[in-house]
Design a protein around this motif. Structure first.
Motif, PDB file in Angstrom:
ATOM      1  N   THR A   1     -17.630  42.099  17.545  1.00 26.51           N
ATOM      2  CA  THR A   1     -17.440  40.723  18.009  1.00 26.51           C
ATOM      3  C   THR A   1     -16.834  40.748  19.406  1.00 26.51           C
ATOM      4  O   THR A   1     -15.615  40.730  19.584  1.00 26.51           O
TER       5      THR A   1
ATOM      6  N   GLU B   1     -20.234  25.796  17.267  1.00 30.35           N
ATOM      7  CA  GLU B   1     -21.103  26.542  16.346  1.00 30.35           C
ATOM      8  C   GLU B   1     -21.512  25.682  15.149  1.00 30.35           C
ATOM      9  O   GLU B   1     -22.675  25.699  14.731  1.00 30.35           O
ATOM     10  N   ASP B   2     -20.573  24.909  14.607  1.00 34.65           N
ATOM     11  CA  ASP B   2     -20.888  24.053  13.460  1.00 34.65           C
ATOM     12  C   ASP B   2     -21.926  22.993  13.816  1.00 34.65           C
ATOM     13  O   ASP B   2     -22.832  22.704  13.026  1.00 34.65           O
TER      14      ASP B   2
ATOM     15  N   SER C   1     -13.634  22.983  20.658  1.00 33.66           N
ATOM     16  CA  SER C   1     -13.423  24.343  20.160  1.00 33.66           C
ATOM     17  C   SER C   1     -14.768  25.032  19.977  1.00 33.66           C
ATOM     18  O   SER C   1     -15.794  24.373  19.759  1.00 33.66           O
ATOM     19  N   PRO C   2     -14.787  26.361  20.048  1.00 30.10           N
ATOM     20  CA  PRO C   2     -16.042  27.073  19.819  1.00 30.10           C
ATOM     21  C   PRO C   2     -16.549  26.922  18.387  1.00 30.10           C
ATOM     22  O   PRO C   2     -17.758  26.954  18.154  1.00 30.10           O
ATOM     23  N   GLN C   3     -15.628  26.764  17.432  1.00 28.49           N
ATOM     24  CA  GLN C   3     -16.061  26.574  16.043  1.00 28.49           C
ATOM     25  C   GLN C   3     -16.792  25.250  15.889  1.00 28.49           C
ATOM     26  O   GLN C   3     -17.809  25.152  15.189  1.00 28.49           O
TER      27      GLN C   3
ATOM     28  N   ASP D   1      -9.040  32.431  17.466  1.00 27.31           N
ATOM     29  CA  ASP D   1      -9.385  33.055  16.188  1.00 27.31           C
ATOM     30  C   ASP D   1     -10.895  32.992  15.906  1.00 27.31           C
ATOM     31  O   ASP D   1     -11.333  33.296  14.805  1.00 27.31           O
ATOM     32  N   TRP D   2     -11.661  32.596  16.910  1.00 27.98           N
ATOM     33  CA  TRP D   2     -13.127  32.539  16.774  1.00 27.98           C
ATOM     34  C   TRP D   2     -13.737  33.720  17.512  1.00 27.98           C
ATOM     35  O   TRP D   2     -13.276  34.089  18.608  1.00 27.98           O
ATOM     36  N   SER D   3     -14.774  34.315  16.934  1.00 27.10           N
ATOM     37  CA  SER D   3     -15.405  35.446  17.606  1.00 27.10           C
ATOM     38  C   SER D   3     -16.867  35.551  17.206  1.00 27.10           C
ATOM     39  O   SER D   3     -17.268  35.122  16.120  1.00 27.10           O
ATOM     40  N   LYS D   4     -17.653  36.129  18.126  1.00 26.86           N
ATOM     41  CA  LYS D   4     -19.088  36.335  17.909  1.00 26.86           C
ATOM     42  C   LYS D   4     -19.527  37.570  18.699  1.00 26.86           C
ATOM     43  O   LYS D   4     -18.952  37.885  19.751  1.00 26.86           O
TER      44      LYS D   4
END
Length: 621
Positions: free
Chosen positions: A496, A460-461, A455-457, A502-505
């Motif tokens: 974003t 990022e984490d 996942s993108p989260q 539900d992930w955005s940047k």
């Protein structure tokens, strides 16, 4: 390192089994993912036994031999490092040995740093300077040598040559870290080995100290750019890097002496040191007062160099230009023009803002060659990522021929990014179908880390945790989301643009001003605040950071047994309807090659497509 054993044991192994080259070849294949060149195998068969027998004859059978020792954070390897104890001090002592089968070698154009060898098509670096560079580099990066840099010496042993055949190479100064012995000086070579190594216990412990020492962090280009240009050299140039540097400096001398233009092209893959060479040349010429300029086709790279290298020094800022800055230049207006990232050359320098009088249709490469006595082009043909970019070796060679000027090519075959891992670069190019027979499973080689996430989260984490530990990190993605280019005063945070579930940047900023706590686009890769945005290929290309996170978008997905390109998924405004499908295919694959080769320590990959994630999982343990 391919193999480690004492000289006596290795001599016995060679005498009884006679399969040392075969053993090294097997280890090489396992470590690098491809077979060694035939010339390298021949050197193992013929040169290593010569050195082994010399050590035994000198009474140094207990000395440890490290064969094909990989220099830290680079794909370069020293032929042999001898590890033992010093005969006087009893402290660890190391001798780096560069073995050559040459029978003769001569300076090129009266330049002893560059050698002509009958069996080689192109000039090579003087082995005295080559081994000296290895010593300097190892001392710079191996923690065991930090307190005792004098414990390392270097020697080139040309065991087939006579003094008469290589006498011209001795015009290079010899010292503790760089000296040379020939076959008819074998006795003197044995004496030299006895002066540095003793027939005493402790060789294995010295070996362990070297191998287990911590590796100092690699010097990232932008962190020391100002010192490189203004004050002193910051990098040790190795082998082809040093050869490229000396070739440029020789071209400068030749152009002045003969009043004839010299074109030099340096090619190499990502992290091969092209920009390091560019800054080394620029800095040396700047400090000598030789008129020289640096140019690129990248706003991000040029503006970063102006900010970093030219901080508080306007005359240094003025050294950094763009390829289209020379439309009105007089012939040979400057002595040296260093064209970095030359794969980004355009057909012409004209754009919609160009005055009508300057719209001559003259090729950009011809303008650049005409502007300087010595134009230098540094490029990687596999980093072309935008339609209209056309910098290739053949194009520059033809442009030089059209102007009837001399042309020299230097090819870099090593790399210093991605932990110096050749195996990783092979994995990337095989994954993307740019070479080889298709994707291969990643086998960790201890040089660079490769991970995949679901996942993108999670991505990022992971990168955030690395930043908390003091590492640099950036997140980049394929150009698959529209980019908000206009930030209005009413906005309290960046839009974003990159949305995945539900992930955005936000994408990196558009333009040259900082807004809402984000750096301008040209500084995304170097300003710590850049971690808050997703970078695209145009802001990432040419830069490096410790940890690289890469989002593969829907423009490149795996289906059953092959990659499928979806040009409709790309939001890159430079892709026009008229751009052929085969060009789009090549440019998208090159884009991901660029993004996947920015990490110095490691890379983490995520795909928005489920089947592609499964494929990545099968390739990355």
């Amino acid at each position: 390192m391919l193999f480690r054993e004492s000289a006596a044991s290795l001599a016995n192994r060679t005498r009884l089994e006679g399969r040392l080259a075969e053993l090294l070849s097997e280890n090489f294949l396992h470590r690098h993912g491809h077979k060694p060149h035939a010339a390298e195998v021949r050197s193992w068969e013929r040169s290593i036994p010569v050195l082994t027998h010399a050590l035994v004859e000198a009474g140094l059978g207990e000395v440890e031999m490290l064969l094909e020792y990989g220099l830290p954070l680079t794909s370069k390897r020293a032929d042999v490092i001898l590890a033992g104890v010093h005969p006087v001090s009893g402290e660890p002592s190391y001798v780096i040995v560069e073995l050559k089968q040459w029978s003769e070698a001569h300076p090129v154009d009266e330049d002893p740093l560059r050698c002509s060898v009958p069996s080689y098509r192109e000039p090579v670096l003087n082995p005295i300077e080559q081994v000296r560079g290895y010593c300097d580099y190892l001392v710079s990066f191996n923690g065991a040598l930090e307190q005792n840099p004098d414990s390392v010496t270097g020697v080139a042993f040309l065991h087939n040559a006579t003094e008469f055949g290589v006498a011209g190479l001795r015009e290079v100064e010899e010292d503790r870290r760089g000296r040379m012995f020939t076959g008819d000086q074998r006795g003197a070579f044995l004496d030299y080995l006895r002066s540095r190594l003793a027939a005493k216990p402790g060789a294995a412990a010295a070996d362990d100290d070297l191998l287990q020492a911590r590796v100092r962090p690699s010097r990232q280009l932008m962190a020391v750019a100002a010192d490189e240009v203004r004050d002193r050299e910051q990098f040790v140039l190795l082998d082809e890097q040093r050869l490229a540097y000396e070739t440029v400096m020789a071209a400068v001398r030749k152009a002045r002496r003969s009043n004839r233009k010299q074109v030099v092209v340096v090619t190499g893959g990502p992290g091969s040191g092209k920009s390091v060479i560019a800054l080394s040349v620029l800095g040396d010429l700047y400090r000598r007062g030789v008129p020289a300029l640096h140019a690129t086709g990248s706003q991000s790279f040029t503006k970063t160099m102006r900010k970093v290298a030219g901080a508080r020094k306007p005359e240094v800022q003025r050294l950094f230009r763009y390829f289209n800055s020379f439309m009105e230049a007089e012939p040979n207006d400057i002595d040296v023009l260093v064209c970095d990232e030359a794969h980004r050359l355009r057909k012409t320098s004209a754009n919609r803002y160009t005055k009508a009088a300057l719209r001559t249709g003259r090729p950009q490469v011809a303008e650049l060659i005409g502007a300087a006595r010595v134009p230098v082009f540094l490029l990687d043909q596999h980093q072309v990522v935008r339609p209209g970019e056309m910098g290739t070796v053949e194009q520059i060679r033809q442009a030089a021929a059209d102007q009837e000027v001399d042309f020299t090519l230097v090819e870099l075959d090593s790399q210093f990014r991605c932990g110096g891992s050749d195996a990783y670069l092979l994995w990337v190019t095989s994954l993307l179908g740019l070479e080889g027979e298709g994707p291969i499973e990643w086998e960790p080689d201890g040089k660079v880390q490769l991970l995949t996430v679901d996942s993108p989260q999670e991505l990022e984490d992971f990168l955030g945790a690395k930043r908390a530990q003091g590492y640099g990190a950036r997140l980049s993605a394929g150009y698959c989301w529209k980019w908000t280019t206009k930030i209005t005063p009413a906005m309290t945070r960046l839009p974003t643009d990159v949305v995945i579930g539900d992930w955005s940047k936000p994408w990196n900023l558009y333009g040259d001003r900082s807004l809402l706590g984000a750096p301008p686009a040209p500084l995304w890769a170097t300003d710590p605040a850049g971690f808050g945005q997703v970078g695209c290929v145009y802001t990432a290309q040419g830069f490096e950071y410790d940890w690289s996170g890469v989002i593969m978008g829907p423009d490149l997905v795996w289906r059953t047994d092959r990659w499928v390109i979806d040009r409709t998924a790309s939001k890159d405004p430079s892709f026009m309807k008229a751009t052929p499908d085969e060009d789009i295919d090549r440019l998208i694959r090159n884009t991901y090659k660029v993004l996947l080769t920015r990490g110095m320590i490691g890379t983490v990959v995520y795909s928005t497509d489920r089947e592609t994630r499964m494929k990545l999982r099968s390739l990355i343990p």
